[in-house]
Scaffold this motif. Structure first.
Motif, PDB file in Angstrom:
ATOM      1  N   HIS A 210     -43.679  -9.326 -28.067  1.00 45.38           N
ATOM      2  CA  HIS A 210     -44.550 -10.286 -27.405  1.00 45.38           C
ATOM      3  C   HIS A 210     -43.781 -11.451 -26.805  1.00 45.38           C
ATOM      4  N   VAL A 211     -42.511 -11.484 -27.081  1.00 45.12           N
ATOM      5  CA  VAL A 211     -41.663 -12.506 -26.468  1.00 45.12           C
ATOM      6  C   VAL A 211     -40.555 -11.790 -25.712  1.00 45.12           C
ATOM      7  N   LEU A 212     -40.344 -12.202 -24.486  1.00 39.48           N
ATOM      8  CA  LEU A 212     -39.202 -11.678 -23.739  1.00 39.48           C
ATOM      9  C   LEU A 212     -38.182 -12.795 -23.635  1.00 39.48           C
ATOM     10  N   HIS A 213     -36.943 -12.493 -23.979  1.00 39.71           N
ATOM     11  CA  HIS A 213     -35.903 -13.510 -23.896  1.00 39.71           C
ATOM     12  C   HIS A 213     -35.295 -13.536 -22.489  1.00 39.71           C
ATOM     13  N   ASP A 214     -34.584 -14.605 -22.202  1.00 40.97           N
ATOM     14  CA  ASP A 214     -33.908 -14.699 -20.906  1.00 40.97           C
ATOM     15  C   ASP A 214     -32.605 -13.918 -20.915  1.00 40.97           C
ATOM     16  N   HIS A 215     -32.097 -13.717 -22.105  1.00 42.21           N
ATOM     17  CA  HIS A 215     -30.783 -13.089 -22.185  1.00 42.21           C
ATOM     18  C   HIS A 215     -30.769 -11.983 -23.240  1.00 42.21           C
ATOM     19  N   TYR A 216     -30.164 -10.864 -22.889  1.00 42.92           N
ATOM     20  CA  TYR A 216     -29.975  -9.771 -23.847  1.00 42.92           C
ATOM     21  C   TYR A 216     -28.517  -9.350 -23.860  1.00 42.92           C
ATOM     22  N   ASP A 217     -28.109  -8.795 -24.985  1.00 44.15           N
ATOM     23  CA  ASP A 217     -26.765  -8.222 -25.042  1.00 44.15           C
ATOM     24  C   ASP A 217     -26.734  -6.873 -24.337  1.00 44.15           C
ATOM     25  N   VAL A 218     -27.766  -6.074 -24.623  1.00 43.05           N
ATOM     26  CA  VAL A 218     -27.837  -4.743 -23.997  1.00 43.05           C
ATOM     27  C   VAL A 218     -29.272  -4.497 -23.548  1.00 43.05           C
TER      28      VAL A 218
ATOM     29  N   ASP B  17     -35.175  -3.934 -10.631  1.00 37.95           N
ATOM     30  CA  ASP B  17     -33.855  -4.138 -10.040  1.00 37.95           C
ATOM     31  C   ASP B  17     -32.853  -4.467 -11.140  1.00 37.95           C
ATOM     32  N   VAL B  18     -31.690  -3.849 -11.057  1.00 26.36           N
ATOM     33  CA  VAL B  18     -30.577  -4.268 -11.897  1.00 26.36           C
ATOM     34  C   VAL B  18     -29.462  -4.664 -10.940  1.00 26.36           C
ATOM     35  N   GLY B  19     -29.157  -5.929 -10.906  1.00 28.86           N
ATOM     36  CA  GLY B  19     -28.175  -6.429  -9.946  1.00 28.86           C
ATOM     37  C   GLY B  19     -26.761  -6.115 -10.403  1.00 28.86           C
ATOM     38  N   ALA B  20     -25.828  -6.235  -9.477  1.00 27.10           N
ATOM     39  CA  ALA B  20     -24.432  -5.984  -9.796  1.00 27.10           C
ATOM     40  C   ALA B  20     -23.960  -6.970 -10.872  1.00 27.10           C
ATOM     41  N   ASP B  21     -24.552  -8.160 -10.893  1.00 31.92           N
ATOM     42  CA  ASP B  21     -24.196  -9.161 -11.904  1.00 31.92           C
ATOM     43  C   ASP B  21     -25.016  -8.965 -13.181  1.00 31.92           C
ATOM     44  N   ARG B  22     -25.714  -7.818 -13.246  1.00 32.75           N
ATOM     45  CA  ARG B  22     -26.551  -7.445 -14.387  1.00 32.75           C
ATOM     46  C   ARG B  22     -27.691  -8.438 -14.629  1.00 32.75           C
TER      47      ARG B  22
ATOM     48  N   ALA C 185     -40.745 -10.399 -14.571  1.00 37.01           N
ATOM     49  CA  ALA C 185     -39.847 -11.189 -15.409  1.00 37.01           C
ATOM     50  C   ALA C 185     -38.410 -10.953 -14.986  1.00 37.01           C
ATOM     51  N   THR C 186     -37.607 -11.969 -15.106  1.00 34.32           N
ATOM     52  CA  THR C 186     -36.175 -11.796 -14.825  1.00 34.32           C
ATOM     53  C   THR C 186     -35.406 -12.199 -16.071  1.00 34.32           C
ATOM     54  N   LEU C 187     -34.330 -11.473 -16.316  1.00 29.44           N
ATOM     55  CA  LEU C 187     -33.487 -11.782 -17.464  1.00 29.44           C
ATOM     56  C   LEU C 187     -32.098 -11.279 -17.140  1.00 29.44           C
ATOM     57  N   ASP C 188     -31.138 -11.600 -17.978  1.00 27.45           N
ATOM     58  CA  ASP C 188     -29.815 -11.039 -17.727  1.00 27.45           C
ATOM     59  C   ASP C 188     -29.281 -10.400 -18.996  1.00 27.45           C
TER      60      ASP C 188
END
Lengths: 425, 489
Positions: A7-15, A97-102, A114-117
């Motif tokens: 129920h929560v999406l983070h801005d950053h993930y490891d994988v 979309d998965v950007g080149a900068d992930r 949602a956007t995250l990296d």
């Protein structure tokens, strides 16, 4: 199934893992076990598990779990393991979309756009079926032409039947499974027609799905026409010559209201193309290292998106490898580079991975082009010096060959390329 | 409807019939349209190449040549009004040998004679700079800037939808069984009962000769000429930027390489006379010819790129021209033989027919005001991220992808159903669900669920394109005993 949506999406993930089938779930768990803190699996369907969920037959898990499971049971196990291992599984969501900068952009039923990296990504999108159009069957375009997998979904998940009398083009495993499934549902299966001179599915499926039900298998035969204005009324089938060209003079009509097409799977690599990954023209999947890393740093791949597997058990093994290295990569530990390229040669269509290291143990998966009995799998240098040989009782294209390679085998080899061949003894 | 029936009945809901309906309903009259299929545009129009021809291809001495250029100039406004896509991409007619050069000169002269602007000869270097994937065999080309691409089925849906807003009585699944005069009214026999009208417009396409015969004026023969088209994978988007024509022959513009409005590449059509006006089969031979001809223009095209194939049948008269006008049967007007450039010319055909009807004595007062434009359908995939975010925020139906290949949201599917999609094909032509590389392998069952839900019916009630094109059966519909598995291990 389990309602697992975070129920929560983070801005950053490891994988971040694209695809929540056995490949994606297995990779996600392995990434967690390798130390990745935040791992997110993104899946398009409302329930994770992938195509396994519609494969209600048994025969899964003999290698990986040591017991025979149905598809949904296998899916349940890998999903539970991933969730227990601390993986976030976001279903009903689509990677835009998965950007080149992930940088990752996704559309989620729960979270909207949602956007995250992410530090590392694992591609596990699976495969799609080749269609009637892709093989250009001429004729009319009535209702009643289905890919075998779509028919499987309609029968097993929606509880409806595709027709009363069915012809099946292609003896791939899904087509064979559906021949049995439909017969059990009271649908008449007029026959299975296979372009090649040999069945294109696992031998056990030919026996258990066709022979046991007296369903005829016509080898070296293909569908050359579809008739029926609104709905399929008949298909025309013809034997083919040695060059797989149909012989219309010897064609005959098969009355049926449905044609199932089971003519192979194509890795679903649109995301890979977006990322401009190097693709193997034979597998149509990304070129990968022995760490299942693609041509782009930190982007890993596993399962049918890399090459089409016959058994989900091997998908799980490959997923563990990809996820493990993705987890290490996220922690800043880049896998040591491979030092040997594998070159498919005589009677070998492809090898995965595409490169190996002489210092580590590997399982190399390969597929042959033609059936052979009493043969030998040979690794040799490009100028013909034999490095390693293994005897094989038989090989057939539908059954993947697994080659376990230990460093000791390559101890005396110092080149940078190995030819892989399967030859008659 | 007046007591006597409609003022005008249009037979045929292809692009010509739909354009007639749209034009006529701009006036204060009562119009009905009878279409044999379940949705409009499901006949020849859906298989059209989707090109709004530049205006300079057909000779000004022919009716089709005159209407081509007028029609070309109408489409931009129509697309604004009806909310569908339109892109003026331009075209190149390519000469592959010195022998083709006089044909290029002729095209430029024809453009000058017809007043089509901007048509000019390009030399080889300029052609290859603009279209680097063209064959290096190109000698020269004629560039036409006025050529455009649309989706022909979207045009039919838009024209018909607007006409319905303006009062059109649309009758689908309504084949015409017979025609008779009763006083000064036509009685059109259909399975749903008789339809009465003062004027009948025969826009029945490949069946126009049969309909004319029903009216007692069957003095012409339609020769069905089939065209096969092949759609290529979207990853080839950008292979060509303009419509690429070979130098034409007297009967056909040849096999073209078309950048469709949706960004896919389409190659075709063939041009083969067939006996059966319903013969929309594709053939191995047709595929080989189209691929060979397309590769002569763009060598990078491979048969592995084909994701879909289809065919349509042109309605051709021996004159190779349109046949538009009144007949010996009072009030029965032919709009027949509308082959290429029929899509281009359709709006001009409609204007011409309105003038004809007025000359016949039909009073045509303009409607109170112009119809408000139709809303442009949401196309989620092409929205900027911020707009996607806002839309998904506002309406959760746009958060779920139904078709992964063409990236169509559930919201778009439901919008299409609201606007008239009743079949799987109707949904496909409105939203592109199932039109991509997996050809519906993944989204078909979801689309069927959404259609079934809207119709309050089970999945087995959903059809591919109406009529007998059923898709699935309920379990209890499948008769017969199960297999004897007694001997199986």
């Amino acid at each position: 199934m389990i309602d697992a949506r975070p129920h929560v999406l983070h801005d950053h993930y490891d994988v971040v893992v694209a695809g929540g089938g056995p490949a994606g779930l297995g990779a996600a768990l392995a990434a967690r076990e390798a130390g990745a803190e935040r791992v997110l699996v993104v899946d398009r369907e409302t329930e994770a598990g992938g195509i396994l969920l519609q494969c209600i037959h048994a025969g899964f898990g003999l290698h990986h779990f040591g017991e025979e499971l149905t598809g949904p049971e296998y899916a349940q196990r890998v999903l539970e393991a991933a969730l227990d291992g601390g993986v976030d599984v976001l279903t009903d969501a689509y990677l835009l979309d998965v950007g080149a900068d992930r940088a990752v952009k996704l559309l989620s039923g729960e979270h909207g756009v949602a956007t995250l990296d992410t530090r590392a990504a694992v591609l596990a999108m699976g495969a799609r079926e080749r269609t009637r159009s892709a093989i250009r069957i001429p004729g009319e375009r009535p209702a009643g032409v289905f890919t075998a997998g779509l028919a499987q979904r309609l029968v097993n998940l929606h509880g409806v039947l595709p027709g009363r009398r069915v012809a099946i083009l292609g003896s791939g495993d899904i087509g064979l499974i559906m021949a049995r499934r439909l017969t059990l549902e009271g649908v008449e299966v007029a026959g299975v027609f296979e372009l090649l001179p040999h069945a294109n599915g696992l031998t056990r499926n030919v026996v258990q799905c066709l022979h046991d039900f007296d369903i005829p298998l016509h080898l070296s035969t293909t569908v050359i026409g579809i008739d029926g204005r609104d709905r399929v009324e008949r298909v025309t089938v013809a034997p083919v010559d040695d060059h797989r060209r149909p012989l219309p003079d010897r064609a005959w009509d098969v009355a049926c209201d449905t044609l199932l097409v089971s003519v192979g799977l194509i890795p679903e690599n649109e995301l890979s193309r977006q990322l401009r990954l190097r693709l193997d023209p034979v597998t149509q999947g990304p070129v990968v290292t022995s760490a299942m890393e693609t041509s782009r740093d930190g982007v890993f791949a596993c399962g049918n998106v890399v090459h089409i597997h016959d058994l989900v058990d091997f998908v799980s093994a490959e997923a563990t490898l990809a996820g493990h290295h993705a987890g290490l990569f996220a922690a800043g530990r880049h896998p040591r580079a491979d030092n040997v390229r594998l070159q498919p040669a005589t009677n070998v269509a492809y090898c995965v991975p595409h490169t190996i290291s002489t210092e580590r143990e590997h399982t190399v998966y390969l597929r042959v082009r033609n059936p052979l009995e009493r043969c030998v799998l040979r690794l040799s240098t490009p100028d013909g010096v034999v490095v390693h040989e293994r005897k094989l009782r038989y090989v057939v294209p539908p059954e993947m060959v697994n080659l376990r390679l230990r460093p000791a085998v390559l101890a005396d080899f110092h080149g940078d390329a190995l030819q892989v061949e399967v030859l008659a003894r | 409807m007046t007591a006597a029936g409609h003022d005008v009945a249009i037979i045929g809901g292809g692009v010509v019939g739909c354009a007639l309906a749209h034009e006529l309903t701009r006036h204060r009259i009562d119009v009905t349209l009878l279409e044999r299929a379940t949705e409009v545009g499901f006949g020849t129009s859906k298989a059209n190449s989707g090109i709004i021809h530049g205006g300079h291809h057909a000779s000004p001495t022919t009716l089709k040549g005159r209407l081509e250029w007028i029609g070309n100039q109408r489409w931009g406004d129509l697309c604004d009004e009806l909310g569908f896509g339109f892109a003026r991409v331009g075209e190149l007619t390519v000469a592959l040998s010195e022998a083709d050069l006089p044909t290029l000169d002729h095209l430029v002269e024809q453009a000058e004679a017809k007043g089509v602007p901007g048509v000019e000869r390009w030399d080889r270097d300029r052609v290859l700079a603009a279209e680097p994937n063209l064959t290096t065999d190109v000698v020269a080309a004629v560039h036409g800037p006025t050529t455009a691409v649309i989706n022909p089925y979207e045009a039919c849906f838009g024209l018909a939808e607007q006409a319905v807003h303006q009062g059109l009585v649309l009758r689908t699944d309504c084949p015409v069984l017979g025609l008779a005069r009763n006083g000064d009214t036509w009685v059109i026999r259909t399975p749903a009962g008789p339809v009465h009208a003062r004027y009948v417009l025969n826009a029945a396409g490949v069946f126009a000769d049969a309909v004319a015969t029903m009216a007692g004026v069957g003095d012409f023969t339609i020769r069905p000429r089939k065209g096969e088209e092949y759609l290529l994978d979207k990853r080839l988007a950008g292979l060509v930027h303009r419509v690429i024509y070979p130098c034409p022959t007297p009967t056909t513009k040849g096999t073209l390489v078309i950048p469709t409005y949706d960004g896919t590449i389409m190659i075709g059509p063939t041009a083969d006379l067939v006996d059966d006006p319903d013969d929309v089969t594709t053939s191995a031979d047709g595929a080989d010819r189209v691929l060979a001809a397309a590769r002569r223009l763009v060598p990078g095209i491979s048969d592995r790129d084909v994701i879909a194939q289809f065919a349509g049948v042109r309605a051709v008269l021996d004159s190779e021209d349109f046949l538009i006008g009144p007949t010996a049967a009072p009030g029965f007007v032919n709009v027949a033989g509308i082959q290429s450039p029929g899509l281009t010319a359709a709006p001009a055909i409609a204007e011409l027919v309105v003038d004809l009807l007025r000359a016949q004595g039909l009073e045509l007062a303009p409607a109170a005001g112009p119809a408000p434009p139709l809303p442009r359908p949401v196309h989620f995939a092409s929205l900027p991220t911020e707009d996607q975010r806002a839309l998904a925020e506002r309406d959760p139906r746009y958060r779920r992808i139904v078709c992964r290949c063409e990236f169509v949201t559930e919201g778009e599917v439901l919008d299409a159903i609201d606007r008239g999609a009743r079949t799987l094909d109707g949904l496909k032509f409105r939203t592109r669900t199932g039109m991509g590389r997996c050809q519906g392998g993944f989204c078909t069952s979801r689309c069927m669920e959404l259609l079934a839900h809207d119709q309050g019916a089970p999945l087995s009630a959903v059809t591919k394109r109406g009529g007998g094109s059923w898709l699935v059966l309920e379990r209890d519909e499948v008769q017969g005993p199960g297999p004897d598995t007694g001997g199986a291990p």
